[in-house]
Design a protein around this motif. Structure first.
Motif, PDB file in Angstrom:
ATOM      1  N   SER A 124       0.824  -1.201   0.000  1.00 30.57           N
ATOM      2  CA  SER A 124       0.000   0.000   0.000  1.00 30.57           C
ATOM      3  C   SER A 124       0.863   1.257   0.000  1.00 30.57           C
ATOM      4  O   SER A 124       0.558   2.236  -0.703  1.00 30.57           O
ATOM      5  CB  SER A 124      -0.915  -0.005   1.221  1.00 30.57           C
ATOM      6  N   ALA A 125       1.941   1.227   0.772  1.00 30.33           N
ATOM      7  CA  ALA A 125       2.854   2.389   0.787  1.00 30.33           C
ATOM      8  C   ALA A 125       3.500   2.580  -0.578  1.00 30.33           C
ATOM      9  O   ALA A 125       3.660   3.728  -1.035  1.00 30.33           O
ATOM     10  CB  ALA A 125       3.917   2.199   1.863  1.00 30.33           C
ATOM     11  N   ILE A 127       2.188   1.661  -3.510  1.00 27.87           N
ATOM     12  CA  ILE A 127       1.143   2.082  -4.446  1.00 27.87           C
ATOM     13  C   ILE A 127       0.829   3.565  -4.287  1.00 27.87           C
ATOM     14  O   ILE A 127       0.537   4.256  -5.267  1.00 27.87           O
ATOM     15  CB  ILE A 127      -0.132   1.217  -4.240  1.00 27.87           C
ATOM     16  N   LYS A 128       0.898   4.072  -3.078  1.00 24.38           N
ATOM     17  CA  LYS A 128       0.565   5.479  -2.819  1.00 24.38           C
ATOM     18  C   LYS A 128       1.678   6.449  -3.210  1.00 24.38           C
ATOM     19  O   LYS A 128       1.487   7.655  -3.145  1.00 24.38           O
ATOM     20  CB  LYS A 128       0.217   5.658  -1.337  1.00 24.38           C
ATOM     21  N   GLN A 129       2.821   5.914  -3.611  1.00 20.84           N
ATOM     22  CA  GLN A 129       3.924   6.778  -4.033  1.00 20.84           C
ATOM     23  C   GLN A 129       3.605   7.422  -5.385  1.00 20.84           C
ATOM     24  O   GLN A 129       2.874   6.848  -6.202  1.00 20.84           O
ATOM     25  CB  GLN A 129       5.224   5.974  -4.145  1.00 20.84           C
TER      26      GLN A 129
END
Length: 173
Positions: A124-125, A127-129
């Protein structure tokens, strides 16, 4: 100095875990305590049962136990005492095996759950970049971090940590 480093490492370890994982870890620690008590019972019961089996006079010191054996087997002969001793050992060790199997299952499901949760959080971290982050970083390295590094943490670090705690409880219990 070393004591401070140990507490710092444990604190970092606990900060990685989620609140839900903290509750599950507390349950596992309680189960470890139960496992320690069962291990101590299993070890501590051997000598009294051997004394009951080998010395007929020893059991006569326990009139309630003699009456209990008589109520089960109808008499308190030496063969009844032997059956009772073997039955006690069997029940204790089967109960111990069942509990320790349940404990191992719970511990392994916790470790694999943490593995899944950490992998999902790291994914998730990533993907959020922003897009430029993905252009500048090798995707195979990110996949390796999600799969291999998280797996090594949960499999090697966390499992070793839990094993050290459990064995220390049995050793010092």
């Amino acid at each position: 100095m070393k004591k401070n480093l140990i507490f710092k490492t444990i604190n970092q370890f606990l900060n990685i875990l989620s609140k839900r994982d903290h509750a599950q870890l507390a349950l596992i620690l309680l189960m470890m305590l139960g496992g320690m008590l069962i291990e101590m019972l299993g070890i501590g019961i051997i000598l009294p049962i051997i004394s009951f089996l080998l010395d007929k006079d020893y059991i006569e010191q326990f009139p309630l136990l003699i009456r209990f054996i008589q109520s089960i087997f109808g008499d308190s002969s030496s063969s009844s005492i032997i059956y009772f001793g073997v039955l006690c050992l069997l029940v204790i060790f089967l109960s111990k095996a069942l509990y320790l199997t349940l404990y191992a299952w719970r511990q392994n499901s916790f470790v694999f759950g943490v593995n899944r949760t950490l992998g999902e959080r790291l994914f998730s971290a990533y993907i959020k970049q922003p897009y430029i982050f993905h252009v500048n970083h090798n995707s195979s390295r990110m996949i390796q971090n999600i799969i291999a590094e998280v797996g090594m943490f949960s499999g090697m670090v966390m499992e070793a940590f839990l094993i050290i705690i459990a064995e220390s409880m049995v050793l010092f219990g």
